[in-house]
Design a protein around this motif. Structure first.
Motif, PDB file in Angstrom:
ATOM      1  N   ALA A 268       0.855  -1.181   0.000  1.00  0.00           N
ATOM      2  CA  ALA A 268       0.000   0.000   0.000  1.00  0.00           C
ATOM      3  C   ALA A 268       0.894   1.234   0.000  1.00  0.00           C
ATOM      4  CB  ALA A 268      -0.908   0.019   1.220  1.00  0.00           C
ATOM      5  N   SER A 269       0.524   2.213  -0.791  1.00  0.00           N
ATOM      6  CA  SER A 269       1.288   3.460  -0.848  1.00  0.00           C
ATOM      7  C   SER A 269       0.349   4.645  -0.659  1.00  0.00           C
ATOM      8  CB  SER A 269       2.038   3.595  -2.180  1.00  0.00           C
ATOM      9  OG  SER A 269       1.122   3.704  -3.256  1.00  0.00           O
ATOM     10  N   VAL A 270       0.876   5.676  -0.010  1.00  0.00           N
ATOM     11  CA  VAL A 270       0.126   6.902   0.227  1.00  0.00           C
ATOM     12  C   VAL A 270       0.989   8.078  -0.201  1.00  0.00           C
ATOM     13  CG1 VAL A 270      -0.932   8.404   1.956  1.00  0.00           C
ATOM     14  CG2 VAL A 270      -1.176   5.924   2.155  1.00  0.00           C
ATOM     15  N   THR A 271       0.422   8.960  -1.002  1.00  0.00           N
ATOM     16  CA  THR A 271       1.116  10.186  -1.402  1.00  0.00           C
ATOM     17  C   THR A 271       0.245  11.386  -1.047  1.00  0.00           C
ATOM     18  OG1 THR A 271       0.199  10.229  -3.644  1.00  0.00           O
ATOM     19  CG2 THR A 271       2.254   9.012  -3.323  1.00  0.00           C
ATOM     20  N   LEU A 272       0.908  12.514  -0.765  1.00  0.00           N
ATOM     21  CA  LEU A 272       0.211  13.764  -0.478  1.00  0.00           C
ATOM     22  C   LEU A 272       0.730  14.826  -1.441  1.00  0.00           C
ATOM     23  CD1 LEU A 272      -1.691  15.458   1.352  1.00  0.00           C
ATOM     24  CD2 LEU A 272       0.328  16.005   2.727  1.00  0.00           C
ATOM     25  N   THR A 273      -0.207  15.440  -2.140  1.00  0.00           N
ATOM     26  CA  THR A 273       0.126  16.473  -3.111  1.00  0.00           C
ATOM     27  C   THR A 273      -0.533  17.772  -2.707  1.00  0.00           C
ATOM     28  OG1 THR A 273       0.245  14.817  -4.868  1.00  0.00           O
ATOM     29  CG2 THR A 273       0.088  17.113  -5.547  1.00  0.00           C
ATOM     30  N   VAL A 274       0.239  18.847  -2.727  1.00  0.00           N
ATOM     31  CA  VAL A 274      -0.264  20.174  -2.399  1.00  0.00           C
ATOM     32  C   VAL A 274       0.058  21.111  -3.559  1.00  0.00           C
ATOM     33  CG1 VAL A 274      -0.202  22.107  -0.782  1.00  0.00           C
ATOM     34  CG2 VAL A 274       0.070  19.769   0.069  1.00  0.00           C
ATOM     35  N   SER A 275      -0.974  21.678  -4.157  1.00  0.00           N
ATOM     36  CA  SER A 275      -0.817  22.594  -5.301  1.00  0.00           C
ATOM     37  C   SER A 275       0.013  21.963  -6.410  1.00  0.00           C
ATOM     38  CB  SER A 275      -0.175  23.912  -4.839  1.00  0.00           C
ATOM     39  OG  SER A 275      -0.984  24.540  -3.855  1.00  0.00           O
ATOM     40  N   GLY A 276      -0.191  20.676  -6.631  1.00  0.00           N
ATOM     41  CA  GLY A 276       0.500  19.981  -7.703  1.00  0.00           C
ATOM     42  C   GLY A 276       1.877  19.466  -7.344  1.00  0.00           C
ATOM     43  N   ASN A 277       2.364  19.745  -6.142  1.00  0.00           N
ATOM     44  CA  ASN A 277       3.689  19.301  -5.712  1.00  0.00           C
ATOM     45  C   ASN A 277       3.559  18.166  -4.707  1.00  0.00           C
ATOM     46  OD1 ASN A 277       5.094  21.388  -7.184  1.00  0.00           O
ATOM     47  ND2 ASN A 277       4.422  22.822  -5.597  1.00  0.00           N
ATOM     48  N   GLN A 278       4.234  17.060  -4.978  1.00  0.00           N
ATOM     49  CA  GLN A 278       4.195  15.914  -4.074  1.00  0.00           C
ATOM     50  C   GLN A 278       5.167  16.151  -2.918  1.00  0.00           C
ATOM     51  OE1 GLN A 278       5.862  11.563  -4.483  1.00  0.00           O
ATOM     52  NE2 GLN A 278       3.957  11.680  -5.649  1.00  0.00           N
ATOM     53  N   ILE A 279       4.626  16.138  -1.698  1.00  0.00           N
ATOM     54  CA  ILE A 279       5.469  16.408  -0.533  1.00  0.00           C
ATOM     55  C   ILE A 279       5.538  15.214   0.410  1.00  0.00           C
ATOM     56  CG2 ILE A 279       5.032  18.887  -0.626  1.00  0.00           C
ATOM     57  CD1 ILE A 279       3.054  18.512   1.655  1.00  0.00           C
ATOM     58  N   TYR A 280       4.808  14.158   0.105  1.00  0.00           N
ATOM     59  CA  TYR A 280       4.847  12.966   0.966  1.00  0.00           C
ATOM     60  C   TYR A 280       4.615  11.753   0.082  1.00  0.00           C
ATOM     61  CZ  TYR A 280       3.426   9.553   4.557  1.00  0.00           C
ATOM     62  OH  TYR A 280       3.321   8.436   5.358  1.00  0.00           O
ATOM     63  N   ASN A 281       5.425  10.722   0.317  1.00  0.00           N
ATOM     64  CA  ASN A 281       5.295   9.474  -0.448  1.00  0.00           C
ATOM     65  C   ASN A 281       5.853   8.337   0.409  1.00  0.00           C
ATOM     66  OD1 ASN A 281       5.391   7.297  -2.207  1.00  0.00           O
ATOM     67  ND2 ASN A 281       6.012   8.532  -3.961  1.00  0.00           N
ATOM     68  N   ARG A 282       4.968   7.395   0.747  1.00  0.00           N
ATOM     69  CA  ARG A 282       5.409   6.272   1.569  1.00  0.00           C
ATOM     70  C   ARG A 282       4.714   5.001   1.124  1.00  0.00           C
ATOM     71  NH1 ARG A 282       4.665   5.423   8.134  1.00  0.00           N
ATOM     72  NH2 ARG A 282       5.922   3.522   8.296  1.00  0.00           N
ATOM     73  N   THR A 283       5.482   3.923   1.035  1.00  0.00           N
ATOM     74  CA  THR A 283       4.949   2.613   0.648  1.00  0.00           C
ATOM     75  C   THR A 283       5.283   1.607   1.738  1.00  0.00           C
ATOM     76  OG1 THR A 283       5.196   3.075  -1.720  1.00  0.00           O
ATOM     77  CG2 THR A 283       4.987   0.766  -1.072  1.00  0.00           C
ATOM     78  N   GLN A 284       4.287   0.780   2.098  1.00  0.00           N
ATOM     79  CA  GLN A 284       4.490  -0.264   3.087  1.00  0.00           C
ATOM     80  C   GLN A 284       4.050  -1.606   2.511  1.00  0.00           C
ATOM     81  OE1 GLN A 284       3.483   0.467   7.284  1.00  0.00           O
ATOM     82  NE2 GLN A 284       2.720   2.482   6.680  1.00  0.00           N
ATOM     83  N   SER A 285       4.751  -2.653   2.947  1.00  0.00           N
ATOM     84  CA  SER A 285       4.408  -4.006   2.529  1.00  0.00           C
ATOM     85  C   SER A 285       3.571  -4.674   3.609  1.00  0.00           C
ATOM     86  CB  SER A 285       5.673  -4.827   2.282  1.00  0.00           C
ATOM     87  OG  SER A 285       5.353  -6.191   2.051  1.00  0.00           O
ATOM     88  N   LEU A 286       2.654  -5.524   3.181  1.00  0.00           N
ATOM     89  CA  LEU A 286       1.852  -6.274   4.138  1.00  0.00           C
ATOM     90  C   LEU A 286       2.448  -7.635   4.448  1.00  0.00           C
ATOM     91  CD1 LEU A 286      -0.451  -4.401   2.470  1.00  0.00           C
ATOM     92  CD2 LEU A 286      -1.872  -5.557   4.143  1.00  0.00           C
ATOM     93  N   ASN A 287       3.494  -8.027   3.730  1.00  0.00           N
ATOM     94  CA  ASN A 287       4.140  -9.308   3.981  1.00  0.00           C
ATOM     95  C   ASN A 287       5.104  -9.170   5.158  1.00  0.00           C
ATOM     96  OD1 ASN A 287       2.898 -10.522   1.727  1.00  0.00           O
ATOM     97  ND2 ASN A 287       4.439  -9.652   0.368  1.00  0.00           N
ATOM     98  N   ILE A 288       4.938 -10.015   6.177  1.00  0.00           N
ATOM     99  CA  ILE A 288       5.783  -9.919   7.374  1.00  0.00           C
ATOM    100  C   ILE A 288       6.570 -11.196   7.631  1.00  0.00           C
ATOM    101  CG2 ILE A 288       4.335  -8.211   8.503  1.00  0.00           C
ATOM    102  CD1 ILE A 288       3.032 -10.440  10.089  1.00  0.00           C
TER     103      ILE A 288
END
Length: 297
Positions: A114-134
């Motif tokens: 799963a990945s989550v990104t945050l974009t503000v005014s067209g600029n990506q300021i946050y990007n994180r990906t996590q795996s569910l396999n442990i």
């Protein structure tokens, strides 16, 4: 101990979704519906089944003629209820504009990452990906390494999202095999509230609603039903935060929120409500808050 107070997502906040909303045909006021007919309402994002023949009867206004079957596939992940899930083959992506939020949680999910990104005014300021396999459970032999089933998380937390009122969040769930279905039971986004530090000695378990039934011939069988998590914990908190904690907890009574006893253990994350809480005003600088939490899942 942290909690996330979920934001109620509206149509305007859901910018886009790859999950279809075509479970059934859209209800039309001029169509005659027979008993058993199924439709959806895009205004409520729910499914309905006809209990009686009707024409022009809005399903959302007459429960005697229409049975509410629950949310549509697209909106099932946002209804904050147990037993409903959004599904899509291969991958699932939603784009949200929820306003100021610093926490996001995915609950009851089936995916590889799963990945989550945050974009503000067209600029990506946050990007994180996590795996569910442990990895497998108790991998301590070569046999276990090769044959132990792969362990997988069923939930993920993203608690470092920057706060921007105009931020746009993009959440993507993917499967390694494009033919497999992605499932998301609940997506929560909202503001965090930190109560304090959870002490060791948390009492954790489940409430099982399964039943043992015996028929007239003496044959006993177990009927499997749902279960809910439960957690009892004591939290060390700052005494000068007592009033704030008290007001916050009182304001969310009978309200499902996400309780995070520890980010290190998935089992200490419970989506539900507290049955009771008590605060011990112990010392000038440190006090204690005891919580009993009953989960919905």
């Amino acid at each position: 101990m942290k909690l996330i107070r979920p934001t109620t997502l509206t149509d305007a906040m859901l910018t886009s979704s790859t999950a279809p909303e075509n479970d059934y045909a859209v209800w039309a006021s001029g169509t005659a519906y027979a008993v058993g007919a199924r439709v959806i309402l895009t205004s409520t994002h729910r499914k309905y089944e006809a209990l009686a023949a009707s024409t022009g009867v809005n399903p959302a206004t007459d429960p005697t003629k229409w049975l509410d079957l629950g949310p549509t596939n697209r909106w099932a992940m946002f209804d904050a209820r147990v037993g409903t899930a959004t599904t899509r083959t291969g991958s699932l992506q939603v784009v949200l504009a929820p306003g100021a939020a610093d926490g996001l949680a995915l609950i009851d999910i089936e995916a590889e990452s799963a990945s989550v990104t945050l974009t503000v005014s067209g600029n990506q300021i946050y990007n994180r990906t996590q795996s569910l396999n442990i990895g497998g459970n108790a991998i301590d032999t070569w046999f276990a390494w090769f044959f132990e089933p792969l362990g997988k998380r069923t939930g993920l937390l993203f608690l470092d999202v920057p706060v921007y009122e105009t931020g746009v969040l993009t959440v993507t769930l993917t499967r390694d095999n494009p033919a497999d279905a992605v499932k998301c039971g609940t997506l929560l986004v909202g503001r965090q509230f930190d109560i304090g530090d959870t002490e060791h000695g948390v009492d954790l378990g489940i409430i099982d609603y399964s039943r043992k039934e015996t028929d007239q011939f003496g044959v006993t069988s177990v009927v499997e039903r749902a279960f809910a998590k439960r957690m009892s914990a004591r939290v060390v908190m700052q005494t000068d935060a007592l009033d704030d904690v008290y007001r916050t907890l009182a304001s969310i009574r009978a309200t499902p929120v996400l309780w995070i006893g520890s980010e290190s253990f998935e089992s200490l994350t419970v989506f539900g409500f507290y049955k009771e809480f008590s605060i011990d005003l112990a010392y000038p600088t440190v006090s204690y808050c005891s919580l009993t939490i009953e989960g919905l899942t």
